[in-house]
Design a protein around this motif. Sequence first.
Motif, PDB file in Angstrom:
ATOM      1  N   ARG A   1     -10.084 -28.073  21.499  1.00  0.00           N
ATOM      2  CA  ARG A   1      -9.217 -28.669  20.478  1.00  0.00           C
ATOM      3  C   ARG A   1      -9.771 -28.453  19.069  1.00  0.00           C
ATOM      4  O   ARG A   1      -9.025 -28.201  18.121  1.00  0.00           O
ATOM      5  CB  ARG A   1      -9.028 -30.160  20.755  1.00  0.00           C
ATOM      6  CG  ARG A   1      -7.954 -30.396  21.805  1.00  0.00           C
ATOM      7  CD  ARG A   1      -7.993 -31.797  22.357  1.00  0.00           C
ATOM      8  NE  ARG A   1      -7.385 -31.860  23.686  1.00  0.00           N
ATOM      9  CZ  ARG A   1      -6.146 -32.310  23.908  1.00  0.00           C
ATOM     10  NH1 ARG A   1      -5.409 -32.730  22.919  1.00  0.00           N
ATOM     11  NH2 ARG A   1      -5.665 -32.340  25.122  1.00  0.00           N
TER      12      ARG A   1
ATOM     13  N   ALA B   1       1.700 -27.996   8.645  1.00  0.00           N
ATOM     14  CA  ALA B   1       2.257 -28.723   9.789  1.00  0.00           C
ATOM     15  C   ALA B   1       1.427 -28.453  11.047  1.00  0.00           C
ATOM     16  O   ALA B   1       1.098 -29.382  11.793  1.00  0.00           O
ATOM     17  CB  ALA B   1       3.716 -28.294  10.009  1.00  0.00           C
ATOM     18  N   MET B   2       1.084 -27.163  11.270  1.00  0.00           N
ATOM     19  CA  MET B   2       0.283 -26.802  12.445  1.00  0.00           C
ATOM     20  C   MET B   2      -1.091 -27.465  12.387  1.00  0.00           C
ATOM     21  O   MET B   2      -1.595 -27.974  13.405  1.00  0.00           O
ATOM     22  CB  MET B   2       0.112 -25.277  12.521  1.00  0.00           C
ATOM     23  CG  MET B   2       1.400 -24.528  12.875  1.00  0.00           C
ATOM     24  SD  MET B   2       1.209 -22.738  12.669  1.00  0.00           S
ATOM     25  CE  MET B   2      -0.050 -22.390  13.900  1.00  0.00           C
TER      26      MET B   2
ATOM     27  N   THR C   1      -1.973 -30.174  10.682  1.00  0.00           N
ATOM     28  CA  THR C   1      -1.822 -31.617  10.854  1.00  0.00           C
ATOM     29  C   THR C   1      -1.702 -31.946  12.346  1.00  0.00           C
ATOM     30  O   THR C   1      -2.372 -32.860  12.857  1.00  0.00           O
ATOM     31  CB  THR C   1      -0.562 -32.112  10.103  1.00  0.00           C
ATOM     32  OG1 THR C   1      -0.654 -31.711   8.736  1.00  0.00           O
ATOM     33  CG2 THR C   1      -0.434 -33.618  10.181  1.00  0.00           C
ATOM     34  N   TYR C   2      -0.883 -31.157  13.046  1.00  0.00           N
ATOM     35  CA  TYR C   2      -0.678 -31.359  14.489  1.00  0.00           C
ATOM     36  C   TYR C   2      -1.984 -31.128  15.259  1.00  0.00           C
ATOM     37  O   TYR C   2      -2.364 -31.937  16.120  1.00  0.00           O
ATOM     38  CB  TYR C   2       0.421 -30.422  14.983  1.00  0.00           C
ATOM     39  CG  TYR C   2       0.772 -30.609  16.422  1.00  0.00           C
ATOM     40  CD1 TYR C   2       1.637 -31.641  16.827  1.00  0.00           C
ATOM     41  CD2 TYR C   2       0.227 -29.781  17.409  1.00  0.00           C
ATOM     42  CE1 TYR C   2       1.943 -31.829  18.150  1.00  0.00           C
ATOM     43  CE2 TYR C   2       0.526 -29.962  18.741  1.00  0.00           C
ATOM     44  CZ  TYR C   2       1.387 -30.989  19.113  1.00  0.00           C
ATOM     45  OH  TYR C   2       1.678 -31.181  20.441  1.00  0.00           O
ATOM     46  N   ALA C   3      -2.691 -30.035  14.918  1.00  0.00           N
ATOM     47  CA  ALA C   3      -3.946 -29.696  15.616  1.00  0.00           C
ATOM     48  C   ALA C   3      -4.999 -30.774  15.388  1.00  0.00           C
ATOM     49  O   ALA C   3      -5.722 -31.158  16.319  1.00  0.00           O
ATOM     50  CB  ALA C   3      -4.458 -28.339  15.135  1.00  0.00           C
TER      51      ALA C   3
ATOM     52  N   LYS D   1      -4.403 -33.925  14.730  1.00  0.00           N
ATOM     53  CA  LYS D   1      -3.985 -35.130  15.462  1.00  0.00           C
ATOM     54  C   LYS D   1      -4.327 -35.002  16.936  1.00  0.00           C
ATOM     55  O   LYS D   1      -4.838 -35.945  17.554  1.00  0.00           O
ATOM     56  CB  LYS D   1      -2.496 -35.389  15.267  1.00  0.00           C
ATOM     57  CG  LYS D   1      -2.208 -36.074  13.940  1.00  0.00           C
ATOM     58  CD  LYS D   1      -0.736 -36.420  13.777  1.00  0.00           C
ATOM     59  CE  LYS D   1      -0.482 -37.061  12.409  1.00  0.00           C
ATOM     60  NZ  LYS D   1       0.936 -37.041  12.050  1.00  0.00           N
ATOM     61  N   ALA D   2      -4.056 -33.824  17.535  1.00  0.00           N
ATOM     62  CA  ALA D   2      -4.374 -33.563  18.944  1.00  0.00           C
ATOM     63  C   ALA D   2      -5.878 -33.684  19.170  1.00  0.00           C
ATOM     64  O   ALA D   2      -6.335 -34.253  20.171  1.00  0.00           O
ATOM     65  CB  ALA D   2      -3.890 -32.170  19.340  1.00  0.00           C
TER      66      ALA D   2
ATOM     67  N   LYS E   1      -6.983 -37.467  18.776  1.00  0.00           N
ATOM     68  CA  LYS E   1      -6.406 -38.281  19.840  1.00  0.00           C
ATOM     69  C   LYS E   1      -7.331 -38.268  21.050  1.00  0.00           C
ATOM     70  O   LYS E   1      -7.619 -39.290  21.659  1.00  0.00           O
ATOM     71  CB  LYS E   1      -5.041 -37.695  20.228  1.00  0.00           C
ATOM     72  CG  LYS E   1      -4.077 -38.677  20.837  1.00  0.00           C
ATOM     73  CD  LYS E   1      -2.747 -37.962  21.023  1.00  0.00           C
ATOM     74  CE  LYS E   1      -1.726 -38.841  21.701  1.00  0.00           C
ATOM     75  NZ  LYS E   1      -0.473 -38.103  21.905  1.00  0.00           N
TER      76      LYS E   1
END
Lengths: 419, 419
Positions: B338, B388-389, B391-393, B395-396, B399
């Motif tokens: 990740r 966006a990518m 931010t998503y990465a 968050k993953a 998490k």
Amino acid sequence: MAVVEIQQILLQLFVIIAFAMAAAVICKLIKVPTVIGEVLVGIIIGNTGMFAALQLGGDAQVFEAFKQLGVIFLLFAVGLMTPYSELRKVGRTAFMVASLGVVFPFIGGYLFMTVLGYSLIPALFVGAAMVATSVGITARVIGDMGLGDAIESRILIGAAVIDDVLGMLVLAVVVGIAGGSGTDIAQTAIVAIEGVVFVIAVIIIGGMVIPRVRKIRERKVDVERPLQTSPPLISPLPLALVLCFGLSFIAASFGLAAIIGSFLAGMAFAEVQDRWPCKEKFEPINEFLVPFFFIFVGIQVQFASFNDILLIGLGLTAIAILTKIIGGGLGSRSLGSRSAMVIGVGMAPRGEVGLIVATIGLGMGVVTATIYSVVVFVSLATTIAAPAMLTYAFKARFKKKEKHIERDDEDGNLKFRDR
Amino acid sequence: MAVVEIQQILLQLFVIIAFAMAAAVICKLIKVPTVIGEVLVGIIIGNTGMFAALQLGGDAQVFEAFKQLGVIFLLFAVGLMTPYSELRKVGRTAFMVASLGVVFPFIGGYLFMTVLGYSLIPALFVGAAMVATSVGITARVIGDMGLGDAIESRILIGAAVIDDVLGMLVLAVVVGIAGGSGTDIAQTAIVAIEGVVFVIAVIIIGGMVIPRVRKIRERKVDVERPLQTSPPLISPLPLALVLCFGLSFIAASFGLAAIIGSFLAGMAFAEVQDRWPCKEKFEPINEFLVPFFFIFVGIQVQFASFNDILLIGLGLTAIAILTKIIGGGLGSRSLGSRSAMVIGVGMAPRGEVGLIVATIGLGMGVVTATIYSVVVFVSLATTIAAPAMLTYAFKARFKKKEKHIERDDEDGNLKFRDR
């Protein structure tokens, strides 16, 4: 192409800020206002090979913008220190100072040039150039001395704003006479009226709108989050910048100095400073940009061309300073002679306003290159002389009244009643 | 003349900041990074009548300077978060990420163009343009998410700097091959070596000089004023600006991106931040200037010219993102999949570096207008897609590891060991 440009800009910024930093250190050590050092740095840059080496003439658009933004932000910061309510208090004295500070220099400049044998139009034009007050220098000295709260400072700032409007009016009338046709006079009268209407309109509208904006926000906070103040959705800095640039643009569109708009924007923001605090955010921006303005004031001084106009320039400089001291002093004589001296001296610098008037006259072909040089000389001489004179006048003023102040005000603030 | 110019600049600033402010409010409400809104504002300005109405094409010098200064100050602020000592810790991983993040996109871009039937030189050039990493977008997302202390952020910043140097090296070699003569290759090799030497020299010299400067000041304070820290005679902001502009200018003189210099200046200043605090002073300046950079990134997108190059542009964008994820991910696989994804995605935006490469190629006549448009498209597409990518990465990534982090570090900081 773009790579070369940014390289040149970086070199300009590096050299200029390095010089300004060195000047600031020297000024701190010998305890004179930093602004004097910055203007001297400008004179050094402008009268040596550095100006050409840095390509400040060719690539000046960025530098010009920085200088203009510097003075616009400076006046915004000054406006921030002057809420509407305060201006109302000093309003009458400031208006008297501004009016008499316009009449005396105008007559003084006109008579001096007439005695020297110049004809009506150039003499009137020099009179108009004598009218302007550059509040930038004065505001910086006030800031350096930490005297933004003194009654003299507020009258000076208020008077300078009124003076700018009156100065534009006088300029518009003189330009109208110089132009000669009836249409021009009507049009310049319209420009002058627009200016007066603009300033009054902004103050009245701002005075009505701002309390409502405050009320809406306060109510919202009270209902939704009764115990804590929510951070505003709109950040203070962009909001302040939008208001500042917006009003500056409108002022410039009316043919007024852009700084009148930014000053009014600062005044408006002073009323919402507790909700959108931006004073601390403007301080570093101004620390970056404002020196460019004062360095540029110095850069404009070209020693070489002043040899043949030195005597007339010095004579007119003396007239320029004396008439502002008499006019400003008479207008504020109710505050006592030392305060009147502070205000008179504080009105003396013509700075960029005098330079703009000179440029307009030259562009119209109404004045000769010689008279243009004289006006530039007077603008710069008064601007260079003013900080030292103002510092001295402020010191003389507070030396006398220091005990009186300390008895008067428990908070240690320098507060005076207007009567 | 000057009055008209400042009026135009004020209008530009007013409209652009008002749009940026509106975009920021919308981004806050729908919870996406502000940078996306700013780029979209740029696209709107660039593809409507606004660009012409604001005269951004004709009078762009001020705007160009603001955009360039914005990214320079942004990288200075990023450097401030990255002291030398920290860079040493992440050094090896960052170097692996940067190296593999150069090799894979270069080969990917070259092969893609060769398969499509393009000849050697254009294919090599597209490969070179794929190499660059624009750290500006990534740094802003990291800043918006408050993750400047995360190990991935530091590796990304470190790798982007090394990547810039490696990218310049690849570009210099490709330009040398395109130029074709032996002298050019020798000269471009010198430019490449100069770049590597510059970065290493600044880091080594800074690492030796700064501890001595700190010691001198500390001794002085100890002897003269044992109990209180004296305010420095030199103000932090001008000192930081001089170092920032000086190193940026030197970097630009070596043919490197100016931002490498400002990043190194920020790194150097991070070590003396306790003595000359300037982080708080740069924040409002950056709040003012940085949006201009991202708005300009958007303004460059011209929808009309992209109709004929859409398919090839989309294909190359996919290659550009995938090869960075593979290269960056392989280089950082020791941190877990990740984290490797975060780093790979964070390397994806080409931003202004890709645009500069495209401009150089077009200026040399090495690539056609079509390939130029494709490279511009890829630079912008990766830049727009990355926040966006990323931010998503991010968050993953957090998490999964959140509990692990909280057990690992009592201070609540996101700290990881490199092994």
